[in-house]
Design an enzyme around this catalytic site. Structure first.
Site, short mmCIF file in Angstrom:
data_model
loop_
_atom_site.label_atom_id
_atom_site.label_comp_id
_atom_site.label_asym_id
_atom_site.label_seq_id
_atom_site.Cartn_x
_atom_site.Cartn_y
_atom_site.Cartn_z
CG ASN A 561 -12.84 -6.91 -19.87
OD1 ASN A 561 -11.67 -7.17 -20.16
ND2 ASN A 561 -13.83 -7.09 -20.71
CB CYS A 563 -13.41 -11.03 -22.50
SG CYS A 563 -15.09 -11.66 -22.30
CB THR A 564 -8.17 -10.65 -20.57
OG1 THR A 564 -8.08 -11.21 -21.88
CG2 THR A 564 -8.55 -11.72 -19.57
CD GLU A 565 -12.62 -7.30 -23.95
OE1 GLU A 565 -13.83 -7.09 -24.19
OE2 GLU A 565 -12.24 -8.21 -23.20
#
Length: 954
Positions: A561, A563-565
C-alpha cells in the site's frame, strides 16, 4: 511579508504596526558597528540582511496569520538568534552588548523617574460582542494555576508575567487567550512539562469557542468548571452537528444523557501541545472554521460511529470511548476524521490493480480519485500494463509504456486533496522484471523530461526472490512486457522461477519481441542509486508477502500500500483490497516495575479488534469493488506505536540485544492477543467467508508460515529466527482457529502512525527517536519537541539546566558529544542516525515473524555508501522482511541546527518543504556503482524526515 493585522507592543505599552523594514535597519546597523562604513555597500551584507530579515519575520508571525501581537523584546531576541544561526558571531556579540547597554540605560532612567510616573493605563479586553471589559488578571492566574496542576518545574508567575507583558489596551479576547498559551509554549525547550501547560491553556480558548458557538455560556469556564458542563455540552453538540449535516442523524438515537455522563473531563489534561493543536487543526468538527467539538466529545463521536451496529450500543460506545480517550489505543486518521459523519469512510488503505487496457487504466485512476477524496491512502499495482514498445492491437501501433499513465495518476493524486485535510497520497508499484523498470526507477529525479517524471507520488519496486538470487550470484536478468508474459505477475516461488526461465529461453529464441537482457547486479545498483538519490522507489519483496499470505488460496498479493505495511490480494476490476488500521500505545502497557503488562494488553487488544472489525460493516465505500472485497475477507491491521518510548521505560538502548528481544516478545504478545480476539469474534459473529482453504484453516499461523519461505528459497537465503518465548499457548489457539475459524483474514500491520502518535504524545510507530530536541513541522505548524525521558533522567542527576538545553540544540539533539552526559544515557538516548541500521532490520525481522501483513520500516543511514546500502538491503531480504519503507540518509557535512527558523531545522539534509523527495534533495552525488567502494557521500539526501507535506508524517 508579515500577515496583515500584526502589531508590535513597545516597552511603554503602546501598540504600533509591524514594520519589517525596521528589522532590516537594525540588522544593517549591527553589521556597520562591526565592519564599518563599507558594510552598507557590501552585496554580501545586503543579501545577508535580506535573508535574515525574512527569517525573523517568519519566526515571529508564523502563528499570527489572522493577526496578533509581538513584543519588541521578542523581535530583538529573534534578531539575535538569526545572527547566531547564520554564523555571524561577531555581529551577534556586538548586538547582544548593545542590547544589554540599552537595557541598563533604560533601567537607570526608570529608577530616576519612577517616583514621578503616574500609574500605567488600565488594560481593557474587547469581548467577542465588541464590548470592553477590564482585564481579569485573577482569572488568568487561576487558569494558569489549573494548567500547572500536578506538573513539576512550572512557574505560574513566570507564565502570567510574560503573558501580561504582551497585552495592550483593547486586545481582542481571542488574542488574550493566545498570548497566555504562547507564554507557556515559549518555555517548552527549557522544561518539557510546559507542553502540557500549553495544551491546557489552549483548551481554555477551545472551550470558549465551542460553547459560544452552541450559545451555552456567556462566560469562559475554567478546566474545573467545565467538568459540570460537559454532559449538557455533549448533548447540544450532537444535535447541532446533526442539524448542520456534519454528523449522522443516527447518533441522536443513542442515549445522549448516558453517554454525556460517561465523558471523563479530566482526560482533557492528558494532551501535550502538539497533540491538542493537531486535533484542533485537522480533526475536530467545525462549521465555517469554528470548531465546536471538544476532545472528549470527539472521542465519543468516534466511538458512537464504531458502535453503531452493536446490540447494546451505549455500553459498547462507552467501552470504545474509554479506550480511545485513555490513549492506550488509537484508531487511524480516516476513522478519527469520519466516524459518526454522514459519509463514514474509516479505512486507511486501498490497494488496486491497474489492467492493461485504456478503459481499465482510466477506470483505475477514477477509483483513485474517489478513494482519495475521502482520506484513503492508495497503493496501485501497475505491473499488468504493457511496456514501452508493446504492440497495441486496436491501433496496430506501439505503446508508450507505463510512465505516461503514471504521470496522469500523479496529477490526479495532487488534484484530489482529501478535502484539504491532507494531500492525496499514492504509491505505484512495478515488478522488477517489467520492461519499463529502468525508466520507473527515475520517476522521482529532478532532471530529464518532466513529462516523464512524477514528483508527488511515491514509487516502490516489487522484487521477486529470483531477482535477489541473481543479484547474489551476479547472474543475468531479463526484462519482459506483461502483454507477452501475463502469468509472471501471478506466480510466486518455484512456480515463478520455472516460468521465468521458460520465458528467458523464448526470448533467446526470438519468440518474444519486447525483451531486454541486462545484469541483475547492474539493475540492483541502479535501484540503490535511485533510492539514495531520490528516496524512491522503495524496495519491497514479492515472495515473502505471498508465501506467508493467509489468503494465497484465493488470490495474489500484487503490491503493498501507500506505506508498505499492507499485503492483501487484489484483482483488476474485481477486488480492491481495503485495510482498517489502529495502533496499540506500547509504553502505556509497561508497568512501573519495567515489565510488559500482558493482562492490560489483552484487554486493550480485545476491545481494539472489535472496533476494527466493526469498521467493515459501518464503513462508507466509494467504490463497490472495495466493499465486496472488504466484506468477503474482513482484513484489519492492528499495529503498535511508541516502541522507542517503551524502550526508554525499560532502560534499553535501541540497538541492544535485549531491545531486539523485546521487539520479538512484545510483538508475540500482540500477535497472540490479536489472533485470540479475532478467533473469539468468529465464535460470536462467524468466520470470514473465504476462510476455508486459508493458512488459518490449515492451522498455519504467522510464526509457522516462515517455513514456506524457507522451503521456496532454501535455507541459504533465509536467516530469520523462528523461536517463540514459551509464554503463550499457541497450540490451543491453533486448535481453536482450525475448529471455529477466525473473524479476519488478516489481523496485524504496523503503520507509520505519525499523526496519531502526535495526538497521544508518544514516539512514532517502531521508529527510533529522530532527535532529542528539535522543532517538528507538520500541517498544524511548528512545535518544539523535547525528549521528556532524557530530560527526566538528566534532572535526576542534576544535569538539566540552560547550558544542557543549549548543548542539545548545538549538537542537533544528540547527547553523544556532551561530556557531562553519562555513558549509560548516551547509549539509551542515541538518535536515529546514530543507530546501526542493520539493528533496525534485526528488530524488524523479529517482529515480522509474528505479523500476518507487514510493517512500515524506515531505515536510517548517517553516512551512506554504495557498499553500505548493498549490505543493508541484502540483509533485509535475507532476514525475511516483507517490505521496507523510506531510506533516510544524511551526509557527513550535515551541520544545520535544531533552532533554525526557516523550516530547514527538521530536514534531513537540504530538503525543502515541497513534500517530494525528488525536489527535496540537493544535486545528486551518485552512489559508486562499480565497486561499492564509496565511503562518505558528503551531502545530505532524501526527503525531509518531518516534511509537513509528506504523507508518511500525517
Amino acid at each position: 511579508m508579515a500577515p496583515g493585522g500584526v502589531k508590535v507592543i513597545r516597552r511603554n505599552g503602546k501598540v504600533t504596526g509591524f514594520d519589517q523594514s525596521k528589522i532590516a535597519i537594525a540588522l544593517t546597523k549591527a553589521f556597520l558597528a562591526v565592519e564599518g562604513g563599507q558594510a552598507a555597500a557590501s552585496a554580501r551584507v545586503r543579501e545577508t540582511v535580506q535573508a535574515l530579515t525574512a527569517q525573523v519575520v517568519a519566526a515571529l508571525t508564523r502563528h499570527l496569520s489572522g493577526g496578533g501581537t509581538v513584543h519588541i523584546e521578542d523581535i530583538q531576541d529573534q534578531v539575535e538568534l538569526a545572527l547566531m544561526r547564520a554564523g555571524e558571531h561577531k555581529v551577534a556579540r556586538s548586538y547582544v552588548i548593545y542590547r544589554a547597554a540599552r537595557a541598563s540605560e533604560r533601567a537607570a532612567e526608570a529608577a530616576k523617574s519612577e517616583a514621578q510616573l503616574p500609574a500605567g493605563p488600565a488594560i481593557n479586553v474587547k469581548f467577542d460582542d465588541g464590548s470592553l471589559h477590564a482585564l481579569d488578571v485573577a482569572r488568568i492566574q487561576r487558569v494558569v494555576t489549573e494548567a500547572a496542576d500536578g506538573l513539576t518545574g512550572i512557574s505560574v508567575e513566570e507564565v502570567v508575567s510574560s503573558a501580561l507583558r504582551d497585552l495592550y489596551d483593547g486586545i481582542p479576547e481571542a488574542e488574550l487567550s493566545q498570548a497566555v498559551t504562547l507564554a507557556a509554549r515559549a518555555r517548552i525547550e527549557k522544561e518539557p512539562n510546559y507542553t502540557y501547560v500549553s495544551a491546557r491553556l489552549l483548551m481554555d480558548g477551545l472551550r470558549h469557542e465551542a460553547l459560544k458557538f452552541l450559545r451555552m455560556s456567556e462566560t469562559r469556564p475554567t478546566f474545573e468548571e467545565m467538568k459540570a458542563i460537559y454532559p449538557d455540552y455533549f448533548r447540544e453538540y450532537i444535535h447541532r452537528a446533526i442539524e448542520l449535516e456534519l454528523l449522522d442523524p443516527k447518533l441522536a438515537l443513542f442515549d445522549l444523557d448516558t453517554l454525556g455522563k460517561a465523558l471523563l473531563a479530566d482526560r482533557d489534561a492528558k494532551f501535550d501541545y502538539l497533540g491538542l493543536q493537531t486535533l484542533y487543526d485537522r480533526y475536530f468538527i467545525h462549521s465555517n472554521k469554528t470548531r465546536f467539538e471538544l476532545p472528549q466529545a470527539f472521542f465519543m463521536r468516534v466511538a458512537m460511529g464504531l458502535a453503531m451496529n452493536e446490540i447494546d450500543r451505549e455500553t459498547r460506545a462507552i467501552e470504545f470511548y474509554t479506550l480511545l480517550s485513555s490513549f492506550d489505543f488509537m484508531s487511524s486518521t480516516p476513522t478519527l476524521f469520519n466516524s459518526g459523519t454522514p459519509r463514514p469512510q474509516l479505512s486507511s488503505c486501498y490497494l488496486t490493480q491497474v489492467p492493461d487496457d485504456l478503459h481499465g487504466i482510466f477506470g483505475a485512476i477514477h477509483d483513485n480519485a474517489m478513494l482519495s477524496k475521502f482520506a484513503g491512502g492508495l497503493g496501485n499495482d501497475w505491473t499488468p500494463v504493457r511496456g514501452m514498445g508493446g504492440w497495441i492491437k486496436g491501433t496496430n501501433g506501439k505503446s508508450n509504456g507505463v510512465v505516461p499513465f503514471l504521470k496522469v495518476a500523479n496529477d490526479t493524486c495532487v488534484a484530489v486533496n482529501q478535502g484539504g485535510k491532507r494531500k492525496g497520497a499514492l504509491c505505484a508499484y512495478l515488478e522488477t522484471w517489467h520492461r519499463d523498470i529502468e525508466e520507473f526507477l527515475e520517476l522521482r529525479k529532478n532532471t530529464g523530461d518532466d513529462r516523464r517524471r512524477t514528483h508527488d507520488m511515491n514509487t516502490a519496486n516489487w522484487v521477486p526472490d529470483l531477482f535477489m538470487k541473481r543479484v547474489m550470484e551476479d547472474g543475468p536478468w531479463t526484462l519482459f512486457s506483461p502483454d507477452e508474459t501475463p502469468d509472471l505477475h501471478e506466480l510466486v516461488g518455484e512456480a515463478f522461477e520455472k516460468k521465468y526461465v521458460e520465458y528467458e529461453k523464448l526470448a533467446e529464441e526470438g519468440r518474444l519481441k519486447n525483451t531486454k537482457r541486462i545484469q541483475a547486479l547492474g539493475l540492483w545498483r541502479k535501484m540503490l542509486s535511485m533510492l539514495f538519490e531520490t528516496g524512491h522507489p522503495w524496495i519491497t519483496f514479492k515472495d515473502p508477502c505471498n508465501l506467508r499470505s493467509p489468503q494465497q488460496h484465493v488470490g495474489v498479493v500484487h503490491s503493498s500500500n501507500l506505506c508498505t505495511e499492507i499485503t492483501l490480494n487484489t484483482k483488476a476490476n474485481q477486488e480492491i483490497a481495503v485495510c482498517n488500521l489502529g495502533s496499540v500505545n506500547l509504553p502505556a502497557h509497561i508497568t512501573a516495575e519495567g515489565k510488559l503488562d500482558k493482562a492490560k494488553l489483552e484487554r486493550t487488544i480485545t476491545t481494539a479488534m472489535r472496533m476494527l472489525d466493526n469498521v467493515i460493516e459501518y464503513n462508507y465505500y466509494s467504490v463497490p469493488t472495495a466493499r465486496n472485497s472488504n466484506l468477503r475477507h474482513r482484513p484489519v491491521g492492528l499495529g503498535v506505536m511508541g516502541f522507542n518510548d517503551a524502550l526508554y521505560k525499560l532502560r534499553l538502548p535501541y540497538e541492544s540485544d535485549r531491545a531486539i528481544s523485546f521487539a520479538d516478545y512484545s510483538m508475540e504478545a500482540i500477535s497472540y492477543y490479536a489472533l485470540k480476539a479475532s478467533a473469539d469474534l468468529a465464535i460470536e459473529r462467524g468466520a470470514y467467508s473465504s476462510f476455508k482453504g486459508s493458512l488459518w484453516d490449515q492451522g498455519i499461523l504467522p510464526i509457522d508460515s516462515i517455513r514456506l519461505v524457507a522451503e521456496a528459497r532454501g535455507d541459504r537465503y533465509l536467516q530469520q529466527d523462528t523461536q517463540a518465548s514459551g509464554a503463550f499457548d499457541w497450540d490451543s489457539l491453533r486448535t481453536q482457529i482450525k475448529t471455529s475459524g477466525i473473524r479476519n483474514s488478516n489481523t496485524m500491520a504496523i503503520a507509520p502512525t505519525a499523526t496519531i502518535a502526535n495526538i497521544t504524545g508518544v514516539s512514532q510507530s517502531i521508529e527510533p527517536t529522530y532527535q532529542n530536541l528539535y522543532v517538528k513541522s507538520n500541517l498544524s505548524g511548528e512545535f518544539t519537541v523535547v525528549n521528556e525521558y532524557l530530560v527526566n533522567d538528566l534532572k535526576a542527576l542534576d544535569l538539566w539546566d540552560e547550558v544542557m538545553a543549549h548543548d542539545l540544540k548545538y549538537y542537533d539533539g544528540s547527547v553523544q558529544k556532551i561530556d557531562r552526559v553519562p555513558e549509560e544515557l548516551k547509549a539509551i538516548y542515541k538518535c536515529a542516525f546514530e543507530i546501526d541500521p542493520k539493528r533496525l532490520v534485526d528488530a524488524g525481522s523479529r517482529r515480522q515473524k509474528w505479523i500476518d501483513q507487514a510493517q512500515s520500516l524506515n531505515l536510517y543511514m548517517a553516512q551512506p555508501s554504495g557498499k553500505k546500502l548493498d549490505e543493508l538491503y541484502k540483509h533485509a531480504w535475507l532476514s525475511g522482511l516483507k517490505t521496507t519503507y523510506y531510506l533516510r540518509t544524511m551526509g557527513a557535512t550535515h551541520t544545520e541546527k535544531t533552532t533554525i527558523t526557516d523550516t530547514r531545522l527538521n530536514k534531513v539534509g537540504n530538503a525543502t518543504t515541497s513534500g517530494t523527495a525528488a525536489k527535496a534533495v540537493a544535486a545528486p552525488v551518485p552512489v559508486d556503482t562499480t565497486d561499492y567502494s564509496a565511503t562518505d557521500v558528503g551531502s545530505a539526501k532524501v526527503c525531509s524526515i518531518l516534511d509537513p507535506d509528506c504523507e508518511a508524517c500525517q
